[in-house]
Design a protein around this motif. Structure first.
Motif, mmCIF file in Angstrom:
data_model
loop_
_atom_site.group_PDB
_atom_site.id
_atom_site.type_symbol
_atom_site.label_atom_id
_atom_site.label_comp_id
_atom_site.label_asym_id
_atom_site.label_seq_id
_atom_site.Cartn_x
_atom_site.Cartn_y
_atom_site.Cartn_z
ATOM 1 N N VAL A 172 -12.692 1.096 -0.054
ATOM 2 C CA VAL A 172 -11.921 0.995 1.255
ATOM 3 C C VAL A 172 -10.485 1.547 0.726
ATOM 4 N N LEU A 219 -15.583 -7.410 3.468
ATOM 5 C CA LEU A 219 -14.097 -6.845 3.650
ATOM 6 C C LEU A 219 -13.223 -8.022 4.403
ATOM 7 N N ARG A 269 -5.808 -2.308 6.255
ATOM 8 C CA ARG A 269 -6.235 -1.305 5.204
ATOM 9 C C ARG A 269 -4.887 -1.047 4.004
ATOM 10 N N LYS A 277 -4.351 -1.673 0.133
ATOM 11 C CA LYS A 277 -4.149 -0.485 -1.033
ATOM 12 C C LYS A 277 -3.065 -1.108 -1.782
#
Length: 751
Positions: free
Chosen positions: A706, A730, A742, A746
């Motif tokens: 992802v 998730l 998201r 990261k």
């Protein structure tokens, strides 16, 4: 120059902190009284510059060039500057201006010999000023001829020694003199006329001739000096000089002397020596041509076999044309009559097959070779036989034979068609690794590198740099592995060794990927694309792509590539590579499959590293924190720091999940200790700090994909899961990491 009044004013300004002054003093000279009075006051900070070591030279070059500097380049500048910081600066400036140092896309590499810059010449000339004529005679002899016995020098060197221009070296009862710095020789030679140079060289050559030329190296010097002075020398002198230069791996000298010999001598030996030298110097195509001519000049079967051996080496290692090398071996075997010739050709065929990873086939050809009476044949094949034993899971036998072979090779004086002795360090190091002594193996390879650097043997340096890279990868030291792989790439490219170049690129890709430098890893893999797969550890050549996939979040692809290579390793009987690949499979989520197979392999092998890997995989599969910490300590003792870190990391996660914070903290402490040894490595097995809640293997795999930009649906399709399962995983990841988007994911994973 400042007068006394100016110096007094300057002193007051310094005391009042109105002036900041840097003084540079020559330690070898006295100062004026007023200058001494100024600089030796309490307000002046004195720094005495010491001679710098190799490590400092490398660090300085890397900082100045803002990039990686190869070990060989660092060695060159260290030797050239003699540990003098000012000389190092001038030599680097000169090399950059003349193009003698270049960035090859991977690292800075020296490409030519750098002479002194005008500033260096000025500094040296200042030291040489006002020397008496007899001192100049001694300096000229040392500048042209190098280290010279004191009894062969006309005049006293005490004045030169006290001036720091000449040093005395004692070899038992023999005392010799040499210039204290290589730059001095360059400057002194530049002041000599061609006729004066010739006169000194011829006088020294004649002096050695008159003394009987009794030392092994004498004809090497006579031939070189007479050729430099006159442009010609007699055939006998050239041949004896070529052989003497070959014994010390002086391939540039061998080339010059053997070329001159070929012009006046139509026999076999000068062509064999020239062909070997051309191969080592990277002139592969010309080497093949000269060696083919040598086969036509051979006067007997032994000479013809020697030429074939040199040709096989150039074809296999230089051109990576294994098929042509094996075909040549077949043709020579059909023509061979003497049993000894057939034994040599059988041994070299085994060596070629081992070079491309066909270990059982190589073993069949080499078995029994250690019992042959011919020392040269044993020296040729025993190291590869020892390596085969280790790679087939018999490291205890491999280590004994590898050490024996290395010792016997060191005793051989005549080494024509044999590789450098330090190349035999590789099989010893491999046996040590598989015996569970990874750090000891690395240090042994490093010692071999230092010896080969002294002799400037290109093939040996290339092979050792690649071996050092693999050794560092086994430990988990990615930055060190990257440095050595870069060095192997640079050497292989410079000398056109197409065989060793391929595994060097792959190891560079693996190291870069483990450091999360995905772009560098991709570039290395792209460079290797289209090249012939080559290398003793052929099944491991997938690992560059495997770890690039892993750090890119595609653990499924990493597992698939590993499973394919594991099957290949098992098919060709490569025990050592299969065990390493199974361990990596365990590290990217294939714990059960890896543990089952490694357990069976450990039972059938004497390799301690296979047993250590088996216990690591079993502990990972069973998720036993006690077993994981036992494995971590065992891996640490063996030098497998990356496996130790991953085992401790997993143990910490399990202890924390069980609510045992004390043991979780102890495990994390162990993990962080091992991570520091691993130099910027990132793997799925090391993914959280002391503040984070550990992710499961599946959660981490989904999170990585992802973070790389895949949608939940794409992740589900790739991992053969339902989209709902991916959604739930998730959500669990977001909850554990305390994030909401998201983009947050990261950033969290990058930390």
């Amino acid at each position: 120059m400042l007068d006394e009044a100016s110096l007094t004013v300057l002193g007051h300004l310094i005391e009042a902190r109105f002036a900041f002054v840097i003084f540079v003093m020559d330690g070898g000279k006295s100062s004026r009284n007023e200058v001494s009075h100024l600089i030796y006051r309490d307000s002046i900070y004195q720094l005495e510059l010491q001679y710098i070591d190799l490590e400092t030279v490398e660090a300085t070059l890397s900082a100045a060039l803002e990039g990686l500097v190869g070990p060989r380049t660092a060695e060159y500048f260290f030797n050239a500057c003699g540990g003098n910081f000012l000389y190092l600066r001038e030599l680097l400036i000169g090399s950059l201006r003349s193009g003698n140092i270049e960035f090859n896309g991977v690292m800075w590499e020296i490409t030519g010999t750098q002479g002194p810059t005008p500033r260096l010449v000025e500094l040296v000339e200042r030291r040489l000023k006002d020397l008496p004529p007899d001192s100049w005679c001694i300096l000229e002899t040392l500048a042209l001829c190098g280290q010279t016995s004191l009894t062969d020098l006309s005049g006293s060197i005490k004045h030169l020694e006290s001036a720091g221009l000449v040093s005395v070296i004692r070899h038992g009862r023999r005392n010799a003199a040499e210039l204290t710095h290589p730059v001095y020789a360059e400057v002194i030679r530049s002041h000599m006329t061609p006729s004066s140079r010739s006169a000194v060289l011829l006088a020294e050559a004649e002096r050695i001739r008159e003394s009987g030329a009794r030392r092994a190296a004498d004809f090497r010097y006579i031939a070189k000096w007479e050729l430099d002075a006159r442009g010609v020398a007699d055939s006998y002198t050239l041949m004896q000089g070529s052989k003497a230069a070959r014994r010390v791996y002086g391939y540039s000298e061998v080339k010059a002397l053997a070329e001159a010999a070929c012009r006046i001598d139509g026999s076999f030996m000068p062509r064999l020596l020239l062909g070997e030298a051309l191969y080592e110097l990277g002139e592969i195509q010309r080497s093949l041509s000269v060696l083919r001519e040598a086969t036509t000049r051979a006067s007997n079967e032994t000479e013809r076999i020697y030429a074939v051996l040199a040709l096989e080496r150039a074809l296999c290692w230089g051109k990576a044309d294994v098929e042509a090398a094996l075909e040549l071996n077949d043709e020579a075997s059909e023509r061979a009559h003497a049993p000894e010739s057939r034994d040599i050709l059988s041994a070299t065929r085994g060596i070629i097959l081992a070079a491309i990873g066909k270990i059982p086939e190589a073993m069949n050809l080499l078995s029994g070779l250690e019992r042959l009476p011919n020392a040269r044949i044993r020296a040729l094949g025993q190291p590869t036989l020892a390596l085969c034993l280790t790679l087939l899971g018999r490291s205890d036998e491999g280590l004994i034979l590898a050490r024996k072979a290395h010792g016997e090779r060191l005793e051989l004086i005549e080494a024509t068609v044999l590789p450098h002795p330090s190349q035999n360090v590789g099989p010893v190091a491999c046996a040590l690794q598989e015996s569970g002594h990874l750090t000891q193996a690395y240090m042994l390879l490093l010692k071999g590198w230092d010896d080969a650097v002294d002799d400037e043997d290109p093939e040996c340096l290339t092979m050792l740099a690649s071996s050092l890279s693999r050794a560092a990868l086994l430990e988990g030291r990615a930055r060190t592995a990257r440095r050595w792989a870069s060095q192997a790439v640079a050497l292989a490219k410079r000398h056109n060794f197409m065989g060793p170049l391929y595994p060097a690129w792959i190891r560079l890709a693996e190291a870069a990927a483990l450091m999360q430098d995905k772009e560098a890893a991709k570039q290395a893999l792209l460079a290797a694309e289209g090249m012939k797969a080559w290398g003793t550890f052929a099944p491991e050549l997938c690992l560059g792509q495997v770890w690039l996939s892993a750090v890119s979040g595609d653990l499924a692809d990493a597992r698939n590539k590993l499973i394919e290579s594991i099957s290949y390793a098992r098919t060709i009987g490569h025990h050592c590579s299969e065990a390493r690949l199974l361990t990596d499979l365990c590290r990217v989520g294939g714990q059960k499959q890896a543990a089952d197979r490694l357990e069976r392999m450990a039972q059938d092998s004497s390799n301690q590293l296979t047993k250590i890997r088996s216990r690591f995989a079993t502990a990972m599969h069973r998720s036993s924190p006690e077993d994981l910490m036992n494995s971590a300590n065992e891996c640490k003792a063996a030098g497998a720091f990356i496996l130790a870190a991953e085992a401790a990391s997993s143990a910490a996660g399990i202890w924390r999940h069980k609510g045992d914070s004390r043991r979780a903290t102890a495990s994390l402490r162990m993990m962080n200790q091992m991570k520091r040894q691993c130099e910027d490595v990132w793997t799925p097995g090391i993914f959280f700090s002391t503040e984070e809640v550990p992710l499961t293997t599946r959660e981490l795999e989904i999170a990585l994909m992802v973070a790389e930009g895949h949608t939940n649906a794409e992740v589900a399709e790739k991992l053969v899961l339902s989209k709902r399962t991916v959604d739930n995983h998730l959500l669990s990841v977001f909850r554990k990491l305390g994030i909401e988007t998201r983009r947050d994911l990261k950033e969290a994973l990058s930390k």
